[in-house]
Design an enzyme around this catalytic site. Structure first.
Site, short mmCIF file in Angstrom:
data_model
loop_
_atom_site.label_atom_id
_atom_site.label_comp_id
_atom_site.label_asym_id
_atom_site.label_seq_id
_atom_site.Cartn_x
_atom_site.Cartn_y
_atom_site.Cartn_z
CD GLU A 1 -6.54 7.29 2.36
OE1 GLU A 1 -7.63 5.79 2.31
OE2 GLU A 1 -5.89 7.31 2.54
CG ASN B 1 -3.02 3.18 -3.16
OD1 ASN B 1 -1.66 2.93 -3.25
ND2 ASN B 1 -3.43 2.82 -1.87
CD GLU C 1 -14.60 3.49 6.62
OE1 GLU C 1 -14.93 2.58 6.58
OE2 GLU C 1 -13.54 4.27 6.92
CG ASN C 2 -15.77 -1.78 9.71
OD1 ASN C 2 -17.06 -1.80 8.86
ND2 ASN C 2 -14.70 -1.07 8.99
N GLY D 1 -3.41 1.21 10.13
CA GLY D 1 -2.17 2.76 10.28
C GLY D 1 -3.38 3.63 11.18
NE ARG E 1 2.97 1.78 10.37
CZ ARG E 1 1.99 2.49 9.29
NH1 ARG E 1 1.48 3.11 9.85
NH2 ARG E 1 1.58 1.95 7.88
NE ARG F 1 -1.82 6.43 -0.48
CZ ARG F 1 -1.12 5.34 0.79
NH1 ARG F 1 -0.81 4.64 -0.10
NH2 ARG F 1 -0.70 5.98 1.65
CG HIS G 1 -3.36 8.03 7.61
ND1 HIS G 1 -3.32 7.53 8.56
CD2 HIS G 1 -3.30 6.87 6.68
CE1 HIS G 1 -2.76 6.79 8.66
NE2 HIS G 1 -2.85 6.37 7.32
#
Ligand code: ADP
Length: 400
Positions: free
Chosen positions: A385, A7, A335-336, A213, A242, A92, A181
């Site tokens: 990913e 990536n 996730e957290n 993001g 953003r 990626r 994504h």
């Protein structure tokens, strides 16, 4: 079969070497400050080799790739004996435009087509292209595959991807919603179907990728039918920095009033907005949680806005799909942050969602956080990913 996943950013390069027999990561690492000075952190994950974490000169991406290969194959830090053991490389790539609806074997023609997609992602695609070229330079004819953030969303129908502006902007210039994504939404929706023990073709899933993001995707029968990011990753939910959805009139108003140009305006909308802009505290949700707990009202407002927007967009996708079987949370916040998940799930009462607090406290694993009698299942699924990129690379290279 061993696959190197890359990536590449403008000054950084993340990598993982994955053994496809076990799908285990053999080594991973990060090159930083490429073209400035250089730093490499390389972590072998099999055997008992030490971590390498030092400043080393990385003047170009090619030199960064060469350093990565050197570490992957070295006596002291390596996990393979030579570059020959690396069967393929998966890259990626952020933007595949309308040209790429799935992953693709990289050829000279594909590289030319990637260049054509660059105007859509002027910051990201050139870095991805540089990474691929560097890899081709260092690794010669090892087969390489490009995996696109946008590809999964190419199944959206026109009514979802079109903007209501004069049609010729779409026809002539490709102005439309692309979404991002995609690799993450694809992974977690596939995993969600596995966890539910049902074919994905029979499921309606709302996938919430909430990180720095953030984007949401509506996935009906395994196909994305709508997503919250657009022509660029700026829109949809308010994010770390953003702005998310915004009336274009606000842009004109601020630019005129403060005499600022479009570049500065976009910098404000990309880097100084979102939960950072509203709270004035941080773009990091951990900092916001702490500040809100200490009574900081703007931090609480930023969190409330984020949760409200996730619920609002997710709800619109339930309407778009005429139902929902499962809602998935993924990425850093998803996730957290059990508090964010709980706050968002509060809005899903109308769907008959009930959350199991104990399950919602688990971390780092695939877990169903809804109660057994919840009408809609809610999952936390750590995204992966790199694994999707490696699987696509294997599938394409094996077919070759
Ligand atoms: P990126 O979009 O950069 O890939 P990630 O998916 O890694 O981002 O998410 C990073 C974000 O996850 C951080 O900015 C932070 O806000 C959030 N995060 C990580 N851990 C926690 C936590 N324990 N509680 C709340 N938020 C967290």
């Amino acid at each position: 079969m061993k696959i190197l996943v890359i990536n590449a950013g403008s000054s950084s390069l993340k990598y993982q070497l994955i053994d496809m027999e076990t799908e285990k990561v053999m080594a991973k690492g990060l090159c930083e400050r490429i073209g400035i000075d250089g730093h490499l952190k390389h972590s072998p994950l099999v055997g008992d080799k030490p971590v390498f974490n030092e400043d080393i000169p990385l003047p170009t991406h090619a030199e960064a790739i060469a350093a990565v290969i050197e570490k992957l194959t070295s006596e002291e830090y390596g996990v393979v004996s030579s570059m020959k053991e690396i069967d393929a490389v998966g890259h990626r790539v952020v933007h595949g435009g309308e040209k790429f609806a799935s992953s693709v074997l990289i050829t000279d023609e594909v590289m030319a087509a990637l260049e054509e997609c660059t105007p859509f992602a002027p910051l990201h695609n050139p870095a991805n292209i540089t990474g691929i070229n560097a890899c081709r330079e260092v690794m010669g004819d090892v087969p390489m595959v490009g995996v696109f953030d946008t590809a999964f969303h190419q199944t959206m129908p026109g009514k979802a991807f079109m903007y209501a502006v004069p049609y010729e902007y779409y026809e002539n210039d490709g102005i439309r919603r692309y979404g991002f994504h995609g690799t993450s939404h694809r992974y977690v929706s596939g995993r969600c179907a596995e966890l539910m023990g049902k074919p994905i073709e029979e499921l309606k899933i709302v996938s919430c990728h909430m990180g720095n993001g953030s984007s949401i995707a509506a996935i009906d029968g395994g196909k994305c039918i709508d997503t919250s990011m657009g022509f660029t990753p700026l829109v949809g939910l308010p994010m770390g920095t953003r702005c998310g959805d915004l009336d274009a009139g606000v842009i004109q108003f601020i630019m005129n009033k403060y005499g600022i140009g479009i570049d500065e305006m976009l910098n404000i909308l990309n880097k100084k907005s979102g939960v950072l802009g509203v709270s004035g505290v941080s773009s990091d949700f951990r900092d916001l949680d702490n500040a809100a707990a200490e009574g900081n009202e703007r931090a609480q407002l930023a969190l409330d806005m984020f949760h409200y927007w996730v619920a609002k967009v997710a709800g619109s996708y339930v309407a778009a799909m005429n139902g929902v079987d499962a809602i998935v949370f993924t990425a850093g916040v998803g996730e957290n942050s059990k508090s964010s998940r709980a706050a968002i799930a509060e809005y899903f009462g109308y769907l008959g969602v009930t959350i199991d607090e104990e399950a919602n406290s688990k971390r780092g694993e695939d877990v169903c956080i809804s109660t057994p009698d919840s009408k809609v299942k809610v999952f936390v699924i750590p995204t992966n990913e790199e694994l999707v990129i490696a699987r696509d690379t294997r599938d394409i290279v094996c077919k070759k």
